[in-house]
Design a protein around this motif. Structure first.
Motif, mmCIF file in Angstrom:
data_model
loop_
_atom_site.group_PDB
_atom_site.id
_atom_site.type_symbol
_atom_site.label_atom_id
_atom_site.label_comp_id
_atom_site.label_asym_id
_atom_site.label_seq_id
_atom_site.Cartn_x
_atom_site.Cartn_y
_atom_site.Cartn_z
ATOM 1 N N TYR A 223 6.154 4.769 6.400
ATOM 2 C CA TYR A 223 6.359 6.010 5.680
ATOM 3 C C TYR A 223 5.636 7.112 6.214
ATOM 4 C CZ TYR A 223 1.937 5.988 3.158
ATOM 5 O OH TYR A 223 0.585 5.764 2.860
ATOM 6 N N ASP A 225 3.838 11.207 5.278
ATOM 7 C CA ASP A 225 3.684 12.266 3.946
ATOM 8 C C ASP A 225 3.019 13.529 4.514
ATOM 9 O OD1 ASP A 225 0.889 12.299 2.801
ATOM 10 O OD2 ASP A 225 0.981 10.330 3.471
ATOM 11 N N PHE A 257 6.751 12.489 0.303
ATOM 12 C CA PHE A 257 6.887 11.352 1.194
ATOM 13 C C PHE A 257 7.992 10.972 1.706
ATOM 14 C CE2 PHE A 257 3.244 10.816 -1.808
ATOM 15 C CZ PHE A 257 2.371 9.975 -1.127
ATOM 16 N N ASN A 269 13.279 13.147 0.076
ATOM 17 C CA ASN A 269 11.794 12.893 0.289
ATOM 18 C C ASN A 269 11.422 12.511 -1.320
ATOM 19 O OD1 ASN A 269 11.923 13.279 2.723
ATOM 20 N ND2 ASN A 269 10.293 14.797 2.803
ATOM 21 N N TYR A 290 -2.863 7.865 1.714
ATOM 22 C CA TYR A 290 -1.766 9.151 2.220
ATOM 23 C C TYR A 290 -2.474 10.478 1.884
ATOM 24 C CZ TYR A 290 -1.283 7.795 -2.777
ATOM 25 O OH TYR A 290 -1.426 7.185 -3.824
ATOM 26 N N ILE A 330 4.632 6.152 -6.665
ATOM 27 C CA ILE A 330 4.476 6.340 -5.174
ATOM 28 C C ILE A 330 4.160 5.072 -4.452
ATOM 29 C CG2 ILE A 330 3.346 7.453 -3.374
ATOM 30 C CD1 ILE A 330 5.607 8.992 -4.388
ATOM 31 N N ILE A 334 5.875 2.456 -1.876
ATOM 32 C CA ILE A 334 5.000 1.979 -0.418
ATOM 33 C C ILE A 334 4.873 0.634 -0.285
ATOM 34 C CG2 ILE A 334 2.935 1.958 0.759
ATOM 35 C CD1 ILE A 334 2.388 4.928 -0.542
#
Length: 543
Positions: A223, A225, A257, A269, A290, A330, A334
Motif C-alpha cells: 500500500y 498513503d 490509503f 482510496n 504509515y 485501516i 493492511i
C-alpha cells in the motif's frame, strides 16, 4: 473559507514532491563513456565463497574469466563480472534503467551511466560526484539464497542515492530491483527484501509506501498513503470560546490509503485521520508505519457527533469522502493486503542490512568535473567566493572560471524609512583575470592578478523609479576586497590545515565558516587570500 479537500491537497503534494527532471544525455549510450579499468580493492568485500565459488562459463561472458576463488558477487564488486539489466522493477523518477534493459554493465559502467544521466549537458553546471558505494548481502523472501544490495551515493544539490538489488541465476547476474532516493525522499530495504520509503511534499505533506521483493525477484506492492498534517486550536472551532480548552486541540494527520497502486485515481482510496502522539517520532531506519510517528488510537474520534469528525468533514473532506475508517479498520486492511501478497511477519520485521563500504580504484567519468583549469586539478569550476568582512554590509562576491578569468560584484540595497525619501543602492561589477605563478604544495597555489576593471565608474550615480514613490538612487562604488593595489594571492584547496592558514586568516573567518568549512581542523573547501594589499580573505560559498 473552507480548507481545500484532501483530493486537492494530495494532488498539490504530488506536484510539490517532484522537481524538474534533469536533462538525460545519451542514457542508452552512456556505457561508451565509461573508462573500464582496474580491479577494485577487495579488503572490504565479503560473501559466501562456498556457495558461489568454482564458477564455470556463464552467459555474461565476463564472469567466466573471474578468479575461481571469488564469488560472482565479489567479481562484480571487483569490477570484473557484469550484471544484466532485467526488465523488472526499474523504478526511479530522476533516473531508471528502462532504456538499458537487456544490456550488461560492470560496476564502473553502471556508476558512469547514472552520473551521465544526471549531468546531461556539461554546461548546466551540475556538481555531482561519486562519494561512496556501499553493499550488503540480503535474502529476499527468506529462502536461504543471497542477493547483493548496492547503494551508490552520487550527491549533488539533490543527494541522489541509487539502490540496486542483484541476484545470481545460473552463473549470471541480473538486476531484480532499482530505485533512487534523493534529498526529500528515502528508501529502506531490510535483510529479507522488505522495502519501505517516504517522501516529503512540504512541511506537512508526506508520502509513504510499503512493498517487498520475494524469493523469485517479484515486486509485491502492499500500500501507499498520503499524509497531511494539520493543527487545531480553539480559535479554529466555530462557536467555541477561546478561553475554554478544546478537546480537539493539538496536531492531527489526514491519511489517504491506496491499496490498488493507482495514484492517478483516488476513487477507491481509504481515508482516515488521527491525533499525533507528542514526542513519538521515530527516525531510526525510517518509520515502518504509515506516518513519521505513532498516532493515538481512539475510536471515539470517528463518531459522527465528535467535534473532530465534524471539523474534518467541514473543513477538509467537503463532502467528497462518504466513508472514513478508524485506524483499527485501516490496520485490518493492511493485514489483509499483506496476507494476500504473501508478506510474512518474519520478512516484514527483518533487521537492517549490514552495510559495508566498498573500496574501488576506478575514477568516474563526470563531464563537468574538469581538470583543464588554472590549477590543473580535478574540480568543478567556476568557484564562487565571498569576501570575509566584519561589516555585514560589505559583502562582495567573486566567481573564478576554469581559465583564471573572474567576475566580481558588490551590491547593498537600503529601503527608505520615509515615503518622501528615495531608496539607496550601493553597487558595482567588475571583471579580471588571475595567472598561475606556481604550485606551493599539494594544497596551495600562488596566483597573480593580471588585471581588474570595473564596469561602472566609481563616485557616479544613477536613479530609477518603479512606480510612484519607489525611486531608487544608485551610488557606484569600488568593490570591497578589490579596492586596493594587491596583486599576489594564495588559493588554499581542501586538505589545508588550520595551522597552515595561520592566525591572520583564521581571524578573518566568521564563526559559521570556522564551524562549517573545516572537518577536524582541515579545510573542506577553497579559500583565497591576498598576500599583499589589505590582506583580504575570500571563502568559497558555491557557484
Amino acid at each position: 473559507m473552507k480548507t481545500r479537500s484532501l483530493l486537492t491537497i494530495t494532488l498539490c503534494m504530488m506536484i510539490a514532491a517532484c522537481a524538474v527532471k534533469p536533462t538525460e544525455q545519451a542514457v542508452a549510450d552512456s556505457a561508451d563513456n565509461s573508462s573500464l579499468a582496474t580491479t577494485a580493492n577487495t579488503d572490504n568485500v565479503g560473501g559466501d565463497d562456498d556457495k558461489n565459488s568454482g564458477l564455470t562459463d556463464s552467459s555474461s561472458g565476463e564472469a567466466s574469466g573471474a578468479n575461481q576463488e571469488e564469488s560472482l558477487y565479489e567479481s562484480f564488486l571487483n569490477n570484473k563480472a557484469k550484471v544484466n539489466i532485467s526488465d523488472i522493477n526499474n523504478f526511479g523518477y530522476y533516473f531508471n534503467f528502462e532504456n538499458n534493459v537487456g544490456n550488461e554493465y560492470t560496476l564502473e559502467e553502471i556508476v558512469n551511466l547514472i552520473i551521465a544521466s544526471y549531468v546531461g549537458d556539461p554546461s548546466n553546471g551540475v556538481r555531482i560526484s561519486l562519494e561512496s558505494i556501499e553493499y550488503a548481502y540480503i535474502d529476499c523472501g527468506n529462502d536461504g539464497n543471497e542477493e547483493l544490495l548496492l547503494k551508490i551515493y552520487t550527491p549533488s544539490v539533490d543527494g541522489w542515492t541509487e539502490y540496486i538489488i542483484i541476484r545470481e541465476v545460473n552463473g549470471s547476474l541480473e538486476t531484480i530491483y532499482s530505485d533512487v532516493a534523493w534529498a526529500r525522499s528515502s528508501i529502506y530495504i531490510n535483510e529479507y527484501g522488505y522495502v519501505y520509503g517516504d517522501a516529503s511534499g512540504g512541511a506537512s505533506s508526506h508520502f509513504f509506501y510499503k512493498a517487498f521483493i520475494d524469493a523469485s525477484g517479484a515486486y509485491h506492492y502492499i500500500y501507499s498513503d498520503f499524509a497531511n498534517g494539520f493543527g487545531i486550536g480553539t480559535e479554529y472551532i466555530d462557536g467555541h470560546p477561546e478561553s475554554e480548552p478544546s478537546e480537539i486541540d493539538g496536531d492531527y494527520v489526514l491519511l489517504s490509503f491506496d491499496f490498488d497502486n493507482t495514484p492517478e485515481d483516488e476513487n477507491y482510496n481509504a481515508y482516515s485521520y488521527a491525533k499525533i502522539k507528542e514526542n513519538a517520532y521515530d527516525w531510526d531506519e525510517g518509520f515502518k508505519g504509515y506516518f513519521y510517528c505513532e498516532l493515538v488510537d481512539d475510536d471515539s474520534v470517528y463518531e459522527d457527533d465528535h467535534p473532530l469528525r465534524q471539523y474534518v468533514k467541514q473543513y477538509f473532506y467537503d463532502g467528497y469522502i462518504s466513508k472514513v475508517y478508524s485506524l483499527k479498520e485501516i490496520d485490518k486492511m493492511i493485514a489483509d493486503r499483506e496476507q494476500q501478497e504473501g508478506l510474512t511477519d518474519v520478512v516484514k520485521n527483518g533487521k537492517a542490512p549490514n552495510w559495508e563500504s566498498l573500496s574501488y580504484d576506478f575514477v568516474p567519468v563526470i563531464a563537468s568535473y574538469n581538470d583543464d583549469n588554472i590549477l590543473g586539478i580535478k574540480e568543478f569550476f567556476p568557484l564562487g567566493f565571498m569576501l570575509c568582512k566584519d561589516d555585514k554590509n560589505n559583502i562582495s562576491h567573486l566567481v573564478l572560471e576554469a581559465n583564471g578569468e573572474f567576475s566580481a560584484r558588490y551590491s547593498v540595497f537600503n529601503f527608505s524609512e520615509s515615503d518622501s525619501e528615495p531608496n539607496t543602492s550601493y553597487k558595482n561589477e567588475g571583471i579580471g583575470e588571475f595567472k598561475l605563478i606556481r604550485k606551493e604544495n599539494d594544497h596551495t597555489f600562488k596566483l597573480e592578478l593580471k588585471y581588474f576593471s570595473l564596469v561602472y565608474l566609481p563616485d557616479t550615480t544613477s536613479s530609477s523609479e518603479a512606480g510612484v514613490g519607489s525611486k531608487t538612487i544608485t551610488y557606484y562604488t569600488e568593490i570591497p576586497g578589490l579596492d586596493d593595489s594587491g596583486k599576489e594571492y594564495l588559493i588554499y584547496c581542501p586538505g589545508t590545515t588550520k595551522s597552515e592558514l595561520g592566525e591572520s586568516i583564521m581571524g578573518a573567518l566568521s564563526e559559521y565558516s570556522k564551524e562549517n568549512k573545516f572537518d577536524d581542523g582541515v579545510l573542506n573547501t577553497y579559500l583565497l587570500y591576498e598576500i599583499d594589499g589589505k590582506h583580504n580573505v575570500w571563502i568559497y560559498n558555491g557557484y
